[in-house]
Design a protein around this motif. Structure first.
Motif, PDB file in Angstrom:
ATOM      1  N   UNK A  86      54.529  42.753  40.919  1.00 56.89           N
ATOM      2  CA  UNK A  86      53.685  41.416  40.611  1.00 56.89           C
ATOM      3  C   UNK A  86      54.030  40.626  39.382  1.00 56.89           C
TER       4      UNK A  86
ATOM      5  N   UNK B  29      41.949  46.589  34.650  1.00 58.67           N
ATOM      6  CA  UNK B  29      42.665  45.464  35.201  1.00 58.67           C
ATOM      7  C   UNK B  29      43.480  45.912  36.603  1.00 58.67           C
TER       8      UNK B  29
ATOM      9  N   UNK C 253      26.116  42.215  33.114  1.00 60.60           N
ATOM     10  CA  UNK C 253      27.729  42.318  33.215  1.00 60.60           C
ATOM     11  C   UNK C 253      28.272  41.755  34.553  1.00 60.60           C
TER      12      UNK C 253
ATOM     13  N   UNK D 273      30.063  38.380  34.998  1.00 68.20           N
ATOM     14  CA  UNK D 273      31.516  38.288  34.870  1.00 68.20           C
ATOM     15  C   UNK D 273      32.241  37.623  35.788  1.00 68.20           C
TER      16      UNK D 273
ATOM     17  N   UNK E 271      47.504  40.774  37.754  1.00 66.29           N
ATOM     18  CA  UNK E 271      46.031  40.990  37.451  1.00 66.29           C
ATOM     19  C   UNK E 271      45.272  40.767  38.579  1.00 66.29           C
ATOM     20  N   UNK E 272      45.705  40.020  39.550  1.00 63.89           N
ATOM     21  CA  UNK E 272      44.710  39.623  40.607  1.00 63.89           C
ATOM     22  C   UNK E 272      45.690  39.418  41.712  1.00 63.89           C
TER      23      UNK E 272
ATOM     24  N   UNK F 253      44.912  39.248  29.397  1.00 62.71           N
ATOM     25  CA  UNK F 253      44.226  39.102  30.953  1.00 62.71           C
ATOM     26  C   UNK F 253      43.403  40.536  30.972  1.00 62.71           C
ATOM     27  N   UNK F 254      43.631  41.389  30.196  1.00 61.71           N
ATOM     28  CA  UNK F 254      42.953  42.871  30.371  1.00 61.71           C
ATOM     29  C   UNK F 254      41.434  42.392  29.964  1.00 61.71           C
ATOM     30  N   UNK F 255      41.051  41.282  29.370  1.00 61.30           N
ATOM     31  CA  UNK F 255      39.704  41.226  28.919  1.00 61.30           C
ATOM     32  C   UNK F 255      39.178  40.478  29.901  1.00 61.30           C
TER      33      UNK F 255
ATOM     34  N   UNK G 231      37.027  39.792  33.304  1.00 62.03           N
ATOM     35  CA  UNK G 231      35.904  40.692  33.851  1.00 62.03           C
ATOM     36  C   UNK G 231      35.374  41.656  32.811  1.00 62.03           C
ATOM     37  N   UNK G 232      35.724  41.612  31.656  1.00 61.21           N
ATOM     38  CA  UNK G 232      34.930  42.521  30.702  1.00 61.21           C
ATOM     39  C   UNK G 232      34.396  41.753  29.749  1.00 61.21           C
ATOM     40  N   UNK G 233      34.504  40.478  29.481  1.00 56.53           N
ATOM     41  CA  UNK G 233      34.129  39.628  28.707  1.00 56.53           C
ATOM     42  C   UNK G 233      33.821  38.214  29.150  1.00 56.53           C
TER      43      UNK G 233
END
Lengths: 313, 313
Positions: free
Chosen positions: A147, A295, B124, B127, B150-151, B208-210, B212-214
């Motif tokens: 992806x 992620x 949370x 998010x 990522x999605x 992008x790993x942040x 949904x986490x911040x």
């Protein structure tokens, strides 16, 4: 974003008893720290450019180290860069352009300085390494590497992030990727590909649209902050409008041409190692205590290849 | 990387006659410039944060403008931010952390200043905006948007890049994306989500790993260079080790609370417009003369939503 140690401890204590029995998954940094010495590969002094900028406002030195790419990528331009360094060609050059979220660029601001003899004119086809891989020998794929927005797949080759696309024969074309810190060859309009005398480093979000359009020749492995924190140029494309704003380059040398004691020694984590595979997985699925939702993937530029100074033994 | 006008002309003249008959495809910038006035949407003064940092070493002002996100995203934290700005809470705060290729972060360095009354504790689950879209009403998809690392997909909603994933009902969850310039809410360890008093801006490759986490609460629309070109902190995580290195914040205000004449006026290109669709296509397939090989795709963070000052009329 703060990760204070006390908060980690507090968070662990606050967990229900069952969860406490399981240690949190190691972070990417912990996986790197635990990698055995044999997973690290020394960077040859002949593949390392040492760029010394004039000291900063407080008189502090500014050294930028650039690792050059291995074959089969971009070797024509890299040969030119070796000649330019050997000729001390950059010794009165400067950083002339700093464009936010894009590049810092250096070279001869006058564009009139004669180039050394014997530089190659490299064709555009060399932006891509043709038929590099058989389809069944592509190396380690990234999690979710299917992806990628820019290529059929992304992977790592001898420590470098590359993009791969099958050709009609079942073999694959491959090209190096413009990640943060990548160093490329400035050029004018196509079909010019640049000599290597004008270079830039990426200081923003990976400009992947430049892949296959400009030669990537290396990456900054130390000192990127001396480029990324420079004032942005206010002219078109971030060029400095006032010549006084340019940052003088004292010298650029191949590390192997410096006296032994002055040669910086660095090593990178083998991208063929089990440690790297675990590191890439952890980058794609952060499970260390700070994170709530892994992620489930990572783009290739968010899996920077670990590089560190070789510890004195 | 140099694009001098003469070289453009020279390149055109060098083309065979047939190619000369076809004008080069418009660049993303040309598409933006040609967008009709009706495609632009004014940013409300009530959705704009004005952050004034202490002047730089040459006495020059440093103003950073931050657009706040619209509903349904992150409104709990944004409500807190409005209260903090109204209380002038940041007026003796500072930029305390600058980590290369990651974030610049500001807030109360002492971590002891009392917060105003009435701030919400946001969970949370916020998010993510749940069941935001029916599957058949997802807005404009990016070219090659199916290939995001990522999605399930990425798109734009009312001017903002978002990630979307179907849930089991056929509706979709959506969340805002950490692109370059995104502003988020610093926090300690989960399940803490932060109040909004500690904020950061992304100054590197999209982390992008942040997502949904911040909480992402906005984006810098002007003056990012006043954060991205700051010296990097030498402490852990880029915190400044010497308090003297912190950059004082003079004030942070909602633009609507400033006198009319002092309110910055900006507008963004409607992401539902035909102009934006053409712009996104051109970003994904650069065909202006500098480019050799169109990428065939673009990641969502490489399609920054065009934003500009409103011209005086």
């Amino acid at each position: 974003m703060k990760y204070p140690l006390l908060a980690v401890v507090a968070a662990l204590l606050a967990l229900p008893a069952k969860a406490q029995e399981t240690a949190p998954a190691p972070s990417p940094g912990e996986i790197i720290d635990a990698a055995p010495p044999g997973d690290w590969i020394a960077i040859s002094a002949s593949d390392l450019l040492v760029m010394d900028l004039a000291p900063d406002g407080k008189g502090k030195g500014r050294r930028v180290l650039i690792q050059l790419m291995p074959a089969p990528f971009s070797q024509g331009w890299i040969g030119n860069i070796r000649k330019l360094a050997a000729a001390h060609w950059w010794d009165d050059a400067s950083v002339n352009r700093v464009q936010d979220n894009y590049v810092a660029q250096w070279g001869d601001a006058t564009e009139k300085k004669p180039l050394p003899d014997g530089l190659a004119t490299v064709p555009e086809r060399d932006y891509i390494a043709r038929r590099m891989f058989a389809a069944d020998a592509r190396g380690i794929a990234l999690p979710a590497s299917g992806r990628d927005s820019y290529a059929e797949m992304t992977t790592f080759h001898e420590g470098w992030p590359i993009a791969v696309e099958s050709d009609f024969t079942g073999a694959s074309d491959a090209w190096p990727i413009h990640c943060y810190g990548a160093v490329g060859v400035g050029r004018d309009m196509s079909p010019d590909t640049g000599t290597g005398a004008e270079l830039y480093a990426v200081i923003g979000h990976a400009p992947r649209h430049l892949d296959r359009n400009i030669a990537v020749v290396g990456r900054v492995i130390a000192g990127i902050e001396h480029l990324s924190s420079l004032p942005r140029g206010t002219g078109a494309l971030g060029f400095y409008e006032d010549a006084a704003d340019r940052v003088p380059i004292l010298s650029i040398r191949i590390a192997g041409d410096l006296p032994d004691a002055d040669q910086p020694k660095f090593e990178f984590l083998s991208t063929g190692s089990e440690s790297f595979a675990r590191y890439a997985q952890a980058r794609a699925n952060r499970r260390d205590p700070f994170f709530v939702t892994p992620a489930g993937g990572a783009d290739v530029c968010n899996v920077p290849v670990p590089i560190r100074p070789v510890a004195a033994r």
